[in-house]
Design a protein around this motif. Sequence first.
Motif, mmCIF file in Angstrom:
data_model
loop_
_atom_site.group_PDB
_atom_site.id
_atom_site.type_symbol
_atom_site.label_atom_id
_atom_site.label_comp_id
_atom_site.label_asym_id
_atom_site.label_seq_id
_atom_site.Cartn_x
_atom_site.Cartn_y
_atom_site.Cartn_z
ATOM 1 N N MET A 1 43.273 59.171 19.552
ATOM 2 C CA MET A 1 43.247 57.719 19.347
ATOM 3 C C MET A 1 41.846 57.184 19.574
ATOM 4 O O MET A 1 41.186 57.511 20.556
ATOM 5 C CB MET A 1 44.235 57.077 20.327
ATOM 6 N N GLY A 2 41.394 56.408 18.637
ATOM 7 C CA GLY A 2 40.031 55.880 18.760
ATOM 8 C C GLY A 2 39.987 54.655 19.638
ATOM 9 O O GLY A 2 41.003 54.232 20.191
ATOM 10 N N LYS A 3 38.806 54.110 19.720
ATOM 11 C CA LYS A 3 38.623 52.984 20.616
ATOM 12 C C LYS A 3 38.939 51.672 19.910
ATOM 13 O O LYS A 3 38.812 51.539 18.699
ATOM 14 C CB LYS A 3 37.172 52.937 21.069
ATOM 15 N N VAL A 4 39.331 50.718 20.720
ATOM 16 C CA VAL A 4 39.503 49.355 20.221
ATOM 17 C C VAL A 4 38.480 48.488 20.959
ATOM 18 O O VAL A 4 38.500 48.395 22.181
ATOM 19 C CB VAL A 4 40.935 48.836 20.479
ATOM 20 N N GLN A 23 31.646 48.748 14.021
ATOM 21 C CA GLN A 23 32.774 49.321 13.288
ATOM 22 C C GLN A 23 32.371 50.576 12.513
ATOM 23 O O GLN A 23 33.220 51.360 12.105
ATOM 24 C CB GLN A 23 33.384 48.284 12.344
ATOM 25 N N SER A 26 31.202 56.168 15.089
ATOM 26 C CA SER A 26 32.300 57.129 15.109
ATOM 27 C C SER A 26 33.094 56.932 16.398
ATOM 28 O O SER A 26 32.541 56.579 17.437
ATOM 29 C CB SER A 26 31.741 58.551 15.068
ATOM 30 N N GLY A 27 34.390 57.128 16.294
ATOM 31 C CA GLY A 27 35.243 56.984 17.469
ATOM 32 C C GLY A 27 35.755 55.575 17.653
ATOM 33 O O GLY A 27 36.591 55.331 18.515
ATOM 34 N N VAL A 28 35.228 54.644 16.862
ATOM 35 C CA VAL A 28 35.719 53.267 16.977
ATOM 36 C C VAL A 28 36.799 53.056 15.921
ATOM 37 O O VAL A 28 36.553 53.203 14.725
ATOM 38 C CB VAL A 28 34.573 52.252 16.804
ATOM 39 N N ASP A 29 37.985 52.749 16.400
ATOM 40 C CA ASP A 29 39.127 52.589 15.507
ATOM 41 C C ASP A 29 39.182 51.191 14.915
ATOM 42 O O ASP A 29 39.237 51.002 13.713
ATOM 43 C CB ASP A 29 40.399 52.834 16.316
ATOM 44 N N ARG A 30 39.165 50.264 15.810
ATOM 45 C CA ARG A 30 39.311 48.876 15.379
ATOM 46 C C ARG A 30 38.338 48.006 16.143
ATOM 47 O O ARG A 30 37.996 48.294 17.287
ATOM 48 C CB ARG A 30 40.746 48.399 15.662
ATOM 49 N N HIS A 65 46.351 44.037 21.252
ATOM 50 C CA HIS A 65 45.610 45.066 20.523
ATOM 51 C C HIS A 65 45.273 46.255 21.402
ATOM 52 O O HIS A 65 44.521 47.118 20.987
ATOM 53 C CB HIS A 65 44.326 44.464 19.960
ATOM 54 N N HIS A 221 29.647 52.493 24.455
ATOM 55 C CA HIS A 221 30.248 53.809 24.230
ATOM 56 C C HIS A 221 30.165 54.642 25.503
ATOM 57 O O HIS A 221 29.567 54.231 26.484
ATOM 58 C CB HIS A 221 29.523 54.527 23.087
#
Lengths: 402, 301
Positions: A1-4, A23, A26-30, A65, A221
């Motif tokens: 699961m990526g980061k919000v 956005q 990498s690793g950032v979902d939303r 969220h 990050h």
Amino acid sequence: MGKVVLVTGAARQLGGRFVRRVQRDSGVDRVIAVDAVPPGHDLGDAEFVLADIRQPAIARVLAEHSVDTVVHLDVSGKALGAGGRTAVKENNVIGTMQLLGACQKSPTVQRLVIKSSTSVYGSAPRDPAVFTETTPPKSLPSGGFAKDAVEVEGYVRGFARRRPDVAVCVLRFANILGPDPDSPLADYLALPVLPTVFGYDPRLQFVHEDDVIDVIGIASHEPRRGTLNSGTFNIAGDGVLLLSQCSRRLGRPTVPLLLPAVTWVGSALRTIGMTDFSPEQIRLLTHGRVVSTVQMRETLGFHPRFSTAETFAAYADSRGPGLLPPERVGRAVDRLAGPASRAGHIQLTSPGRGAHRRWRTPRSFRSTTTARGRGARSVPHGAGRGRAAAGPRDPRRPVGRL
Amino acid sequence: MGAEGAGEAAAEEQEPQEAAGSGGWERRIAGGLAFLRRRVTGDYEVDEFGYDEELTDQVLMSVLRPLADKYFRVEVKGVENIPSEGGALIVANHSGTLPLDGLMLQVAVHDHHPANRHLRLLAADLVFMLPVVNELARKAGHTLACADDAQRLLEGGEVVGVMPEGFKGIGKPFGERYKLQRFGRGGFVSTALCAGVPIVPCSIVGAEEIYPMIGNSKTLARVLGIPYFPITPTFPWLGPLGAVPLPTKWTIQFGEPIPTDGYPPEAAEDPMLMFNLTDQVREQIQHTLYKLLVQRRSVFF
């Protein structure tokens, strides 16, 4: 699961740029962009939530969220739209309190990044020349944005104490300048004629907007190997510029005023809404402020791409020339230098002529010296070397020859 | 290249005298205009303390130099005691009502040291409150006398000058001339220990007599917010003319450096050691002052 990632102050230039930037990481979902007013710029794929951080509703946004990284950029010296100092203060202080309260309740939040300012150090003649993160200020800022920043940092420290599991990063930015800055100092520098305080030449530091975006990215990050990104860090470009240098590089003339007069002019300009020339701003422009960036380099592992001077040059380029562009002033000096260097030319290249002929210059020489631009420095090569070689001989020269 | 240079030198030797003289002149004009161009376009650099090396070398030093060389005829001794590179802390006595001794010390270190070292003076906070004065002081490389600034400069390898007597030294009455006052709280010693730089004691003779302070108007000083208001035989009676210093003959003697690198790191926290070292520095300066005073033929020659 990526980061919000939740970003406050997304309707501002800086917030908007950071939202667009983060956005792509990498690793950032939303990315959840929050502000009380709809942004005038594009936010990419980010989800915009119209919410006022002064209201408890912000807690619902966090929970809904399951945000894990909160980037609080909505600490600013200037109101976004209409609204005076009271609204700004309320947004800074009450907004931060509400946001921190929401973060404290949220089980998902793991990282908090706060945009603060080096103005928390104040400016006083008794202060050391360079502030480190641990320097206690000699005089706490009495009001204005600087006081907001001090209070915001106080609440953040309290939060860090209560939630030791959350990594908290406070970034104290020097004056942010860039192609499109919105800070009181940028407004001040945009005045056609700069009122300055007579007898003081403050030292200023700038940080480029691009570097601001980069460093917020680093802070939001996981820390890179060998670095630590929780704590308090001063962020500024290398080097220092004096206000007098700034005005000359911008080409804006200065009007030195006595300190009481500056206070008066400042309040007058504030009243008619031309600039937010607050008392703490005047103190900055009187005593200046320089911070140490050792922690930023060694602990945070961030190396700004723009020095203070480069940041300022970028800003000056984006503003266009002032009333006295440095190029024109430089040319004026060159014109003044023309006769002198021409005289030097003929005298040095044609030994044997009497002193009375020094100022008569053949046409050909005139064109070469003016073509050189920096005529003042252009001593012919041979002559320069000859002088260097002759240097040690000089003391032994009979006085009569000089 | 070398041969060419020699050829040029020979060519210049044949030049008639007026050409050689005026060549120097024009080079100076050209250099001055290049300097002016850099100044008016803001194309120069200052360090984080606001020290403007170019302005100091070209302008401020040129203004102070005649005062040091011609007016006070400063004689500098033992300048080899200042290291050619790396940090050092010069500790000097303070006198003369106005801090001219600091400025003369700065000129002496720069002009007489083989490496032309720049002295970075630590000044009282009053200096940084006064308009114009603070601007010039920062540009000349002075900074506030506090441990943070001193340590930062010393660790940067600068020669730092400090006058630990402060206002007690500079504002003492004429009757107490050449009697060293208390050396603050010895903070300069711990700073030097932390940075591991040698302490160079420095004795300045001649500055005490430039404004013989026979009185001190405490009321006026309080009103003006300054530490003392000097009354000399000429000031304030003659107005601005009374502010002209007497042309005394000065001697600046740098003593043997006192090394501080042999101590353990926790030594800077040891008050006994601090007091001992402070006394050692103070004694050495006082002793040298007496020695120089005995050697001095007259105040003015």
